[in-house]
Design a protein around this motif. Structure first.
Motif, PDB file in Angstrom:
ATOM      1  N   ASP A  60       0.821  -1.211   0.000  1.00  0.00           N
ATOM      2  CA  ASP A  60       0.000   0.000   0.000  1.00  0.00           C
ATOM      3  C   ASP A  60       0.853   1.258   0.000  1.00  0.00           C
ATOM      4  OD1 ASP A  60      -2.608  -1.377   0.310  1.00  0.00           O
ATOM      5  OD2 ASP A  60      -1.744  -1.990   2.219  1.00  0.00           O
ATOM      6  N   VAL A  61       2.057   1.143   0.566  1.00  0.00           N
ATOM      7  CA  VAL A  61       2.991   2.272   0.601  1.00  0.00           C
ATOM      8  C   VAL A  61       4.388   1.772   0.267  1.00  0.00           C
ATOM      9  CG1 VAL A  61       4.077   4.069   2.009  1.00  0.00           C
ATOM     10  CG2 VAL A  61       1.652   3.538   2.326  1.00  0.00           C
ATOM     11  N   LEU A  62       5.035   2.461  -0.654  1.00  0.00           N
ATOM     12  CA  LEU A  62       6.437   2.204  -0.962  1.00  0.00           C
ATOM     13  C   LEU A  62       7.272   3.250  -0.246  1.00  0.00           C
ATOM     14  CD1 LEU A  62       8.582   0.682  -2.661  1.00  0.00           C
ATOM     15  CD2 LEU A  62       8.233   2.425  -4.438  1.00  0.00           C
ATOM     16  N   LEU A  63       8.111   2.778   0.680  1.00  0.00           N
ATOM     17  CA  LEU A  63       9.005   3.646   1.439  1.00  0.00           C
ATOM     18  C   LEU A  63      10.384   3.487   0.821  1.00  0.00           C
ATOM     19  CD1 LEU A  63       8.509   5.383   4.040  1.00  0.00           C
ATOM     20  CD2 LEU A  63       9.557   3.518   5.312  1.00  0.00           C
ATOM     21  N   VAL A  64      10.902   4.530   0.174  1.00  0.00           N
ATOM     22  CA  VAL A  64      12.085   4.345  -0.664  1.00  0.00           C
ATOM     23  C   VAL A  64      13.110   5.447  -0.458  1.00  0.00           C
ATOM     24  CG1 VAL A  64      10.928   5.525  -2.598  1.00  0.00           C
ATOM     25  CG2 VAL A  64      12.849   3.976  -3.060  1.00  0.00           C
ATOM     26  N   ASP A  65      14.375   5.059  -0.444  1.00  0.00           N
ATOM     27  CA  ASP A  65      15.480   6.009  -0.404  1.00  0.00           C
ATOM     28  C   ASP A  65      15.832   6.400  -1.838  1.00  0.00           C
ATOM     29  OD1 ASP A  65      17.551   7.604   0.437  1.00  0.00           O
ATOM     30  OD2 ASP A  65      18.809   5.974   1.171  1.00  0.00           O
ATOM     31  N   ILE A  66      16.503   7.529  -2.012  1.00  0.00           N
ATOM     32  CA  ILE A  66      16.922   7.958  -3.343  1.00  0.00           C
ATOM     33  C   ILE A  66      18.169   7.199  -3.790  1.00  0.00           C
ATOM     34  CG2 ILE A  66      17.810   9.881  -4.716  1.00  0.00           C
ATOM     35  CD1 ILE A  66      14.839  10.019  -4.188  1.00  0.00           C
ATOM     36  N   GLU A  85      -1.601   1.494  -7.530  1.00  0.00           N
ATOM     37  CA  GLU A  85      -2.259   2.607  -6.857  1.00  0.00           C
ATOM     38  C   GLU A  85      -1.599   2.931  -5.520  1.00  0.00           C
ATOM     39  OE1 GLU A  85      -6.380   1.771  -6.522  1.00  0.00           O
ATOM     40  OE2 GLU A  85      -6.735   1.777  -8.688  1.00  0.00           O
ATOM     41  N   ALA A  86      -0.535   2.230  -5.181  1.00  0.00           N
ATOM     42  CA  ALA A  86       0.137   2.432  -3.898  1.00  0.00           C
ATOM     43  C   ALA A  86       0.690   3.847  -3.793  1.00  0.00           C
ATOM     44  CB  ALA A  86       1.261   1.421  -3.722  1.00  0.00           C
ATOM     45  N   ARG A  87       0.759   4.341  -2.563  1.00  0.00           N
ATOM     46  CA  ARG A  87       1.381   5.629  -2.297  1.00  0.00           C
ATOM     47  C   ARG A  87       2.893   5.444  -2.227  1.00  0.00           C
ATOM     48  NH1 ARG A  87      -2.248   9.627  -3.301  1.00  0.00           N
ATOM     49  NH2 ARG A  87      -4.284   9.081  -2.449  1.00  0.00           N
ATOM     50  N   ILE A  88       3.620   6.522  -2.505  1.00  0.00           N
ATOM     51  CA  ILE A  88       5.083   6.466  -2.544  1.00  0.00           C
ATOM     52  C   ILE A  88       5.646   7.574  -1.676  1.00  0.00           C
ATOM     53  CG2 ILE A  88       7.123   6.538  -4.024  1.00  0.00           C
ATOM     54  CD1 ILE A  88       5.162   5.853  -6.374  1.00  0.00           C
ATOM     55  N   MET A  89       6.461   7.195  -0.697  1.00  0.00           N
ATOM     56  CA  MET A  89       7.068   8.188   0.184  1.00  0.00           C
ATOM     57  C   MET A  89       8.583   8.007   0.199  1.00  0.00           C
ATOM     58  SD  MET A  89       6.013   9.358   4.010  1.00  0.00           S
ATOM     59  CE  MET A  89       6.480   7.842   4.845  1.00  0.00           C
ATOM     60  N   VAL A  90       9.277   9.063  -0.134  1.00  0.00           N
ATOM     61  CA  VAL A  90      10.738   9.065  -0.092  1.00  0.00           C
ATOM     62  C   VAL A  90      11.196   9.422   1.313  1.00  0.00           C
ATOM     63  CG1 VAL A  90      12.816  10.224  -0.914  1.00  0.00           C
ATOM     64  CG2 VAL A  90      10.988   9.630  -2.530  1.00  0.00           C
ATOM     65  N   ILE A  91      12.133   8.646   1.843  1.00  0.00           N
ATOM     66  CA  ILE A  91      12.813   9.016   3.084  1.00  0.00           C
ATOM     67  C   ILE A  91      14.303   8.975   2.778  1.00  0.00           C
ATOM     68  CG2 ILE A  91      13.327   8.393   5.455  1.00  0.00           C
ATOM     69  CD1 ILE A  91      10.611   7.458   5.881  1.00  0.00           C
ATOM     70  N   SER A  92      14.952  10.120   2.818  1.00  0.00           N
ATOM     71  CA  SER A  92      16.325  10.219   2.333  1.00  0.00           C
ATOM     72  C   SER A  92      17.115  11.264   3.104  1.00  0.00           C
ATOM     73  CB  SER A  92      16.319  10.589   0.841  1.00  0.00           C
ATOM     74  OG  SER A  92      17.620  10.707   0.324  1.00  0.00           O
ATOM     75  N   VAL A  93      18.444  11.117   3.081  1.00  0.00           N
ATOM     76  CA  VAL A  93      19.314  12.169   3.611  1.00  0.00           C
ATOM     77  C   VAL A  93      19.481  13.271   2.576  1.00  0.00           C
ATOM     78  CG1 VAL A  93      20.583  10.621   5.139  1.00  0.00           C
ATOM     79  CG2 VAL A  93      21.413  10.999   2.817  1.00  0.00           C
ATOM     80  N   LEU A  94      19.126  12.988   1.332  1.00  0.00           N
ATOM     81  CA  LEU A  94      19.282  13.961   0.256  1.00  0.00           C
ATOM     82  C   LEU A  94      18.111  14.931   0.268  1.00  0.00           C
ATOM     83  CD1 LEU A  94      20.436  11.652  -2.692  1.00  0.00           C
ATOM     84  CD2 LEU A  94      21.847  13.044  -1.162  1.00  0.00           C
ATOM     85  N   GLY A  95      18.421  16.204   0.515  1.00  0.00           N
ATOM     86  CA  GLY A  95      17.386  17.221   0.521  1.00  0.00           C
ATOM     87  C   GLY A  95      17.653  18.307  -0.499  1.00  0.00           C
ATOM     88  N   ASP A  96      18.548  18.052  -1.452  1.00  0.00           N
ATOM     89  CA  ASP A  96      18.875  19.059  -2.461  1.00  0.00           C
ATOM     90  C   ASP A  96      17.746  19.175  -3.471  1.00  0.00           C
ATOM     91  OD1 ASP A  96      19.877  17.354  -5.108  1.00  0.00           O
ATOM     92  OD2 ASP A  96      20.148  16.303  -3.203  1.00  0.00           O
ATOM     93  N   ALA A 133       0.380  14.894   1.571  1.00  0.00           N
ATOM     94  CA  ALA A 133       1.745  14.851   1.054  1.00  0.00           C
ATOM     95  C   ALA A 133       2.715  15.285   2.141  1.00  0.00           C
ATOM     96  CB  ALA A 133       1.881  15.755  -0.169  1.00  0.00           C
ATOM     97  N   PRO A 134       3.122  14.354   3.011  1.00  0.00           N
ATOM     98  CA  PRO A 134       4.070  14.730   4.058  1.00  0.00           C
ATOM     99  C   PRO A 134       5.408  15.168   3.463  1.00  0.00           C
ATOM    100  CG  PRO A 134       3.812  12.339   3.947  1.00  0.00           C
ATOM    101  CD  PRO A 134       2.767  12.926   3.052  1.00  0.00           C
ATOM    102  N   ILE A 135       5.822  16.372   3.803  1.00  0.00           N
ATOM    103  CA  ILE A 135       7.054  16.940   3.264  1.00  0.00           C
ATOM    104  C   ILE A 135       7.792  17.649   4.390  1.00  0.00           C
ATOM    105  CG2 ILE A 135       8.028  18.640   1.665  1.00  0.00           C
ATOM    106  CD1 ILE A 135       5.715  18.159  -0.188  1.00  0.00           C
ATOM    107  N   SER A 136       9.057  17.339   4.553  1.00  0.00           N
ATOM    108  CA  SER A 136       9.868  17.998   5.574  1.00  0.00           C
ATOM    109  C   SER A 136       9.991  19.483   5.252  1.00  0.00           C
ATOM    110  CB  SER A 136      11.260  17.376   5.643  1.00  0.00           C
ATOM    111  OG  SER A 136      11.200  16.054   6.136  1.00  0.00           O
ATOM    112  N   PRO A 137      10.066  20.337   6.292  1.00  0.00           N
ATOM    113  CA  PRO A 137      10.159  21.788   6.051  1.00  0.00           C
ATOM    114  C   PRO A 137      11.304  22.179   5.122  1.00  0.00           C
ATOM    115  CG  PRO A 137       9.679  21.365   8.347  1.00  0.00           C
ATOM    116  CD  PRO A 137       9.947  20.020   7.725  1.00  0.00           C
ATOM    117  N   GLY A 138      12.457  21.548   5.296  1.00  0.00           N
ATOM    118  CA  GLY A 138      13.589  21.872   4.434  1.00  0.00           C
ATOM    119  C   GLY A 138      13.315  21.553   2.980  1.00  0.00           C
TER     120      GLY A 138
END
Length: 224
Positions: A60-66, A85-96, A133-138
């Motif tokens: 249901d959710v793909l949790l993926v690094d860059i 139809e799954a949701r996709i959320m990136v969790i990464s140290v890359l914030g550029d 759409a959860p998005i970090s402030p940075g």
């Protein structure tokens, strides 16, 4: 009802974790396993391991690094978006900016920086499942700076007609508001907010809230 890795029937949301760093991957998997609302549906440490999980689409959710070793995950995000139809959320140290924009254009629904990500994965996963759409402030700051209307051509705006309320809703999303905050601000129901989002997706020819915001800012359809 969904099915977890052991084949047991459960109503928990199925999560696939794609992360190349073994300790981080283990921490994500442990956090998911501890949450009764979540079920770990698979995990992979590199691009080749991830591919069959995404092709199967049993999540249901793909949790993926860059970064996945020597490769990026953008094509995996595109593959998931195009076929499931799954949701996709990136969790990464890359914030550029390049990483953020590329991920969202590929189809990511949310982008969370790894700072503090281990503490509570349940909240951002619940948000993305709810269509938010959860998005970090940075990350949000990068998006806004990258897509300032004054630096972008406005020709696309002429070909898409958004109503006043649609522009208002999209502007609030661009400012980082949640569905609940938009509903409260305009005194409308969550269902109505969802209807506006569906209409915006159709008009802008996108499939995520982040992509809608990006396209509108780029074309000068909304102002902040």
């Amino acid at each position: 009802m969904t099915r977890n890795m052991e084949g047991d029937t459960t109503s928990a949301a199925r999560i696939v974790v794609i992360e190349d760093d073994a300790p981080t991957r283990a921490a994500f998997c442990a956090a998911i396993t501890r949450d009764p609302q979540l079920a770990l549906a698979g995990a992979a440490g590199d691009h080749d391991e991830a591919l069959p999980l995404i092709v199967a689409g049993e999540y249901d959710v793909l949790l993926v690094d860059i970064n996945l070793g020597t490769r990026k995950s953008f094509d995996l995000i595109e593959l998931s978006r195009a076929n499931h139809e799954a949701r996709i959320m990136v969790i990464s140290v890359l914030g550029d900016e390049d990483s953020v924009i590329s991920a969202i254009e590929a189809g990511a629904d949310g982008y969370i920086l790894k700072d503090g990500a281990f503490a509570d994965l349940g909240q951002p996963i619940a948000q993305v499942l709810a269509g938010e759409a959860p998005i970090s402030p940075g990350v949000a700051r990068h998006l806004l700076r990258r897509f300032q209307p004054s630096t972008m051509a406005g020709s696309d705006a002429e070909s898409v007609a958004l109503s006043r309320r649609e522009r208002q809703v999209l502007t609030e999303f661009a400012r980082g508001a949640s569905y609940k905050e938009v509903a409260r601000k305009f005194d409308i129901s969550l269902h109505t907010v969802g209807d506006y989002v569906k209409t915006l997706y159709r008009k802008l020819q996108v499939n995520s809230r982040g992509a809608a915001v990006n396209k509108a800012l780029k074309a000068g359809m909304i102002e902040l």
